[in-house]
Design a protein around this motif. Sequence first.
Motif, PDB file in Angstrom:
ATOM      1  N   GLY A   1      -4.169   2.166   3.681  1.00 55.90           N
ATOM      2  CA  GLY A   1      -3.727   3.593   4.002  1.00 55.90           C
ATOM      3  C   GLY A   1      -3.075   4.314   2.778  1.00 55.90           C
ATOM      4  O   GLY A   1      -3.203   5.773   2.770  1.00 55.90           O
ATOM      5  N   GLY A   2      -2.631   3.705   1.871  1.00 57.64           N
ATOM      6  CA  GLY A   2      -1.932   4.387   0.511  1.00 57.64           C
ATOM      7  C   GLY A   2      -2.687   4.146  -0.771  1.00 57.64           C
ATOM      8  O   GLY A   2      -3.800   4.374  -0.804  1.00 57.64           O
TER       9      GLY A   2
ATOM     10  N   THR B   1       6.623   0.894   7.288  1.00 55.42           N
ATOM     11  CA  THR B   1       6.426   0.285   8.755  1.00 55.42           C
ATOM     12  C   THR B   1       7.722   0.293   9.375  1.00 55.42           C
ATOM     13  O   THR B   1       7.939   0.289  10.534  1.00 55.42           O
TER      14      THR B   1
ATOM     15  N   ILE C   1       2.722   2.326   2.624  1.00 56.61           N
ATOM     16  CA  ILE C   1       2.782   2.898   4.100  1.00 56.61           C
ATOM     17  C   ILE C   1       3.957   2.081   4.504  1.00 56.61           C
ATOM     18  O   ILE C   1       3.987   1.102   4.915  1.00 56.61           O
TER      19      ILE C   1
ATOM     20  N   SER D   1      -5.574  -6.002   6.522  1.00 60.24           N
ATOM     21  CA  SER D   1      -4.560  -4.821   6.558  1.00 60.24           C
ATOM     22  C   SER D   1      -5.314  -3.324   6.046  1.00 60.24           C
ATOM     23  O   SER D   1      -6.549  -3.711   5.242  1.00 60.24           O
ATOM     24  N   LYS D   2      -5.045  -2.426   6.730  1.00 62.51           N
ATOM     25  CA  LYS D   2      -5.527  -1.316   6.260  1.00 62.51           C
ATOM     26  C   LYS D   2      -5.177  -0.803   5.027  1.00 62.51           C
ATOM     27  O   LYS D   2      -3.934  -0.723   4.666  1.00 62.51           O
TER      28      LYS D   2
ATOM     29  N   THR E   1       0.750  -1.237   0.102  1.00 58.02           N
ATOM     30  CA  THR E   1      -0.108   0.134  -0.019  1.00 58.02           C
ATOM     31  C   THR E   1       0.981   1.392   0.171  1.00 58.02           C
ATOM     32  O   THR E   1       0.309   2.308  -0.062  1.00 58.02           O
TER      33      THR E   1
END
Length: 200
Positions: free
Chosen positions: A94-95, A7, A5, A91-92, A3
């Motif tokens: 986010g991107g 980590t 993002i 998973s989120k 995505t």
Amino acid sequence: MFTGIITHIATVDSIEALTEGLDISFSCETASLHLEVGDSLSINGVCSTVVSFDSESFQIHYLKETCEKSTVQYLKLGDKVNIEGSLTPSSKMGGHFVSGHVDGMGSILSLENKDPWGVLRIRFDETLSPFFVYKGSVCIDGISLTLAKIEDGVLECHLIPHTLLSTILQFKKEGDSVNLECDMIGKYVLNAIDKGNLSV
């Protein structure tokens, strides 16, 4: 699939030449990555397969083609890299959708810190121009960013403090090479149009 993002930030620990590529070891706390051998990681935006790991490091094999078409070829001992684990159903998002298949490399023209914001300008090969859209998404060294400006082979992205501090952009300087991946959906749409499978 990723995505964009970031980590984790890892450090290049060792580099060994293989017959058709490179064996690179990265130091990084791995427990929170929940690694298994064969897992995919995005390393500076390059989809990379974990071949071994322990609690403090993991090892990746890169094919010659991957090295030639990405900034993997420029990695040195001690370099920092962006890390993202692969996307899962829980998973989120986010991107944006990132495949980890680099479309080309760009060169940083400037990275200005206009407190508290950052402005990143990158020169790219203009063959990628059709895939860049104002306010669209781009993946730069694995980071999902929004295109604030595209003009004459130069793209511009604006950075919030969190992005600067939580990625390797904090270590980047003018002239550094970066990996670029264009928006996946845009690539599929343009490919369908080019092949006559989609009309506009």
